[in-house]
Design an enzyme around this catalytic site. Structure first.
Site, short mmCIF file in Angstrom:
data_model
loop_
_atom_site.label_atom_id
_atom_site.label_comp_id
_atom_site.label_asym_id
_atom_site.label_seq_id
_atom_site.Cartn_x
_atom_site.Cartn_y
_atom_site.Cartn_z
N GLU A 81 1.21 -1.19 -0.08
CA GLU A 81 0.08 -0.14 -0.36
C GLU A 81 0.37 0.88 -0.25
OE1 GLU A 81 -2.24 0.57 3.31
OE2 GLU A 81 -3.91 1.50 2.84
N HIS A 82 1.31 1.72 0.86
CA HIS A 82 2.53 2.44 0.91
C HIS A 82 4.12 1.81 0.85
CE1 HIS A 82 -1.12 3.04 3.80
NE2 HIS A 82 -0.74 4.32 2.77
#
Lengths: 381, 381
Positions: free
Chosen positions: A323-324
């Site tokens: 996601e990040h």
């Protein structure tokens, strides 16, 4: 203690895979959706009593305009200013994503084109729980507003006092939300998808939520559009040997403290850094206000992967499709083309994820669980 | 005989609603997906024997390169030329949909941007059955090719002779498909989503299919991306009183003959035209090669809606949000802004849907069942 693996000694499948929804959720959610479709407002109030321990009538489902105004007035001027600045940053970034239709002409007078129309009604889910996610309000509502969506509804579970936190209401006002419902969980998703006497049905539902909300979004998909099926949040920090272990550990913890199922992964070719970060995590965890949560996610869903070199580290990160992704190295722009999949990429050693979570402008509603391989942050149009 | 309703006498809900999936499909599909995940190629071959009455081994699942080349060679030159022209039209249109990343700079050296990456591996489902949908091959594969997808796999159920129709293979070659599997139904979707020893897992699955394929796509959504959940095909013809009933009836039948569940709807303020079209349908149906299918879809899923005026007709069409919309009137461009939802819009009295189905360039894989309210034809990037 965070686990450390060598890329040469762990199966690629074990690096990439993560388990998604909990068992049993599916049937519970299906029953709730059926109930809300059949019994409407009555079911919503019944579930509010059962799950949120709140007695309410259908009239209580909508937050009155006056309550929103009062929430705005009671915020400190500095808080309001920061909220407005964040909103302006988010708007500026998403304005760049505007897509326009086109027309092309061919021989014999043929005209072909594409017409882009905003979705008429959208619904935003904002989780309640341990920390009010007011940045989620901005991140979800502002792109819809810029896209020209006619009605932007928001739903969030009220607290035990039957109220929505004032900061959430203030954020909704800044973001241009038209209507706020007090509903949480799978029943909120069902109500937005199918409508009730009080709740207007929407065409698309967006926003993060727990396993029940995620499953409900999956089940109503097709009747309405959804943004994605969101899983637990993830950070992956790619580090070369020049990184500061104090900063790396802090960045890993910024995500680990979100929730017990969060995952913080560090991928690096430097064994010395891996050990330093592991020690630093142990030092920093007890200092956190949410130390208990961070402890669990660091010990269970998190890991450090040692690679042969930085190139392998980048490739593993692409395969995990986090996601990040923090690209902490001396020349992040040189490595950027090699990064294939990630929800959001933070460039360099001084660009912590928290910046993107709240303020910088790009969206923080991002694909989790490896879905960055095929999906994107919300795109307008 | 097609049914005629007055907009003033029928509930808006009855105009808009259509039933989706058949009951019982859900569990059957879940079992097949579980089986393919667990037993891989063996399950695929077992289902081929059971459903397609074909004995095959894992080695037979992939169409050999030589078979594709031979199929191309055996096509008539004129057919090949038309295929290539259609492919060029489709490519030209979809080139216009290319999206690019951007970067913006802010005070203090802040750089924000968006990076657009093609999906690495996509899978296209091409239905078998009564008519080989070679245009579906072009419509699905060409946008993926232009987007820069690395591997484009296709799967289609073989005929009773164990072979894929040569025209489908030729279309796959023109469209740039990298690999062709002989698999149909829910098992094909399961194999593409999870992979087997022979079948490479993909990141996104696209293409139309029957109720089992649609349900399987719904169930694997989250593990992979999907384009949409496709329902029976639909045409809605908006006509003012100047339209020729012979042409309108032919256009309605162009969709009605697709399959028994197809829906052909005419919306018009002209009672005289409605009656003329109804008579004309009765005259034309017996002349069709697929008269039996058209008969059923005209009598069951189709209707004519009489409105007060043309503006109301356009609004009803927007609410129905049909897959295909023909805007048959004197000044279609004047009415276009009022059309809010439709998969594809055909402008004016001389722009039949069939043009878009095969040749013009815009995509024919379109949102059905009212999902045009929140989804679009495939967009690249």
């Amino acid at each position: 203690m965070i686990k450390i693996y060598k890329s040469t000694e762990i199966a690629r499948e074990d690096i990439v895979s993560r388990e998604m929804t909990a068992a049993g959720v599916e049937d519970v959610v299906a029953d709730i959706i059926y109930d809300v479709r059949k019994n409407g407002d009555e079911a919503l109030c019944r579930y509010a009593a059962k799950f949120d321990k709140i007695e309410m009538t259908a009239a209580d489902l909508i937050v009155p305009e006056a309550e929103i105004e009062a929430a705005w007035e009671q915020m400190e001027p500095e808080f309001r200013a920061v909220l407005e600045e964040a909103a302006a940053n988010i708007a500026a970034f998403h304005e760049k994503q505007v897509r326009n239709g086109f027309a092309i002409t061919q021989k014999d007078g043929v005209v072909l084109g594409q017409k882009i129309t905003p979705i008429a009604r959208v619904g935003l889910y904002v989780p309640g729980g341990t920390a009010p996610l007011l940045s989620s309000v901005l991140m979800n509502a502002i792109p819809a507003k810029i896209a020209g969506c006619g009605q932007i509804a928001m739903t969030t579970p009220p607290g035990r006092d039957g109220k929505v936190p004032a900061s959430i209401l203030a954020a909704a006002k800044v973001a241009g939300v038209n209507r706020i419902y007090k509903m949480g969980g799978a029943r909120a998703i069902a109500a937005l998808a199918y409508g009730t006497a009080t709740v207007d049905a929407v065409d698309k539902i967006v926003g993060p939520g727990n396993a029940y909300v995620a499953e409900a979004k999956k089940q109503v998909f097709g009747k309405v559009a959804i943004d994605m099926i969101a899983g637990p949040s993830e950070i992956l920090v790619l580090c070369d040997e020049t990184c500061d272990p104090v900063v790396v550990a802090a960045d890993l913890l910024s995500q680990a403290e979100h929730d017990k199922m969060a995952s913080a992964i560090m991928v690096t070719p430097s064994e010395a850094l891996a050990e330093a970060v592991s020690r630093e995590l142990e030092r920093q965890i007890p200092l956190l206000p949410r130390a208990e949560i961070a402890r669990i996610s660091i010990d269970t869903g998190s890991k450090i992967i040692l690679t042969r070199d930085f190139a392998e580290a980048v490739d593993i990160a692409s395969e995990i499709a986090p996601e990040h992704l923090e690209l902490m190295c001396d020349d992040p722009f040189a490595w950027l083309p090699r990064v294939k999949n990630a929800g959001s990429i933070f460039m360099g050693k001084n660009c912590p994820e928290a910046l993107g979570d709240y303020f910088a402008g790009p969206n923080h509603v991002l694909p989790t669980g490896g879905t960055a391989k095929f999906s994107s942050p919300p795109v307008r149009g």
